[in-house]
Design an enzyme around this catalytic site. Sequence first.
Site, PDB file in Angstrom:
ATOM      1  CB  SER A  75      -0.955  -0.045   1.195  1.00 57.03           C
ATOM      2  OG  SER A  75      -1.966   0.925   1.080  1.00 57.03           O
ATOM      3  CG  HIS A 108      -5.631  -2.456   0.133  1.00 50.32           C
ATOM      4  ND1 HIS A 108      -4.855  -2.181  -0.969  1.00 50.32           N
ATOM      5  CD2 HIS A 108      -5.078  -1.762   1.159  1.00 50.32           C
ATOM      6  CE1 HIS A 108      -3.882  -1.342  -0.631  1.00 50.32           C
ATOM      7  NE2 HIS A 108      -3.999  -1.082   0.665  1.00 50.32           N
TER       8      HIS A 108
END
Length: 424
Positions: free
Chosen positions: A263, A405
């Site tokens: 990320s 995610h």
Amino acid sequence: MKNTRFLLFVQCFLLVQMALSYGQTANYDEDKIASYVLPDPLKSGDGSIAKTSGEWVEKRRPEILELFETQMFGKAPQAPKDMHFKVLSEDRQALGGKATRKEINVYFSKNEDRYMTILMYLPNGVAKPVPLFLGLNFYGNYTVHADPGISITPNWVSNRAGITDNRADESLRGSNSAYWAIELMLQNGYGVATVYCGDIAPDYDNGFREGIFPMFYADGQSKPNPDEWQNVAAWAWGLSRAMDYLETDGQVDAKKVAVTGHSRLGKAALWAGATDPRFALVVSNESGCGGAALSKRIVGETVELINKQFPYWFCDNFKQYNNREEDLPFDQHELIALMAPRPVYIASAEEDLWADPKGEFLGGFYANPVYELFGLTGLPVSEMPAVNQPVLSGQIGYHIRTGAHAITAYDWEQFIRFADRFLK
């Protein structure tokens, strides 16, 4: 695992709320993408085309690096002249005898008032020196494993992690271990090292009064200049300072260090790999906008959204491209190209539309012309592979997996398989 799921839920909720707060609806429809033109990674400002690896290295690469440095990530200082290291602890029978655990402080000044702490595990029973994965973590070294021997960070941590006073406590020990397949890396003969990103720069907008920034201000300066580093570049800088230590540790093969990140920390890993050629391999996991994904597609998170929600991540010059992606003088395929000829692995997740998985894939694919100058195959497929069908044969690897995610054991398995080709 419960804490990890809670953090993932909170993260997704905040992203949705962020887009709504700016009155924007993110586009995920390929049919609604406006036409765009990517800059040619081989074409210099004077119109000449790099035709050899030497021309790329000597002329075109410095141009692209300077653009990213002055217009996006910001200029970072050199290592402090008084930087030094101290091994705080060493347990040669950690994790039931499977590993040697070390904690090392990297002091940035002679008086030792500013430092970061490296947590490192090295596999026992294998020949030294060993290859190693290096990456930053989100909430403190003690969250990456339940090992009671890991020190708790004294620095600021996010209350989103379940803390109420921004101070870490025992309740979060091992809470982020699902993101760190430490035993898997050790079993495959790799060491692993990590640093809490908040040791370098806390992940909130504090006006750059905390973290590493004030150490480098000129007289009268109170924040970075428009072309100077902010958090992402500072985190990348910290990865290079960790590399400075690794070069001194005889148990680590410093020529076989893979820098990795997930990320926002994947963005930092990519910039570290671009600016520091000592990293032998670079891994980006779902780094999205400002990472591996092409900005000019304007899919999922956009330049404007990332700069408004996280105005302290990129240099102020980057904000001039809010809602003006067509004017960007670069795009993220050129960031990937800055690693050439070194290998790069890019990972996406099927449900992580905010990070634009196809844009991440294309960020790797359009770096291919630079790898070809070195006689190498970059990303060897022109279409996105099927879910859970990793592409591992080129100098640029890629997979998109099922799920949301996160960074999972499946991701680490592919990173290790890819790294085996280059670091073993």
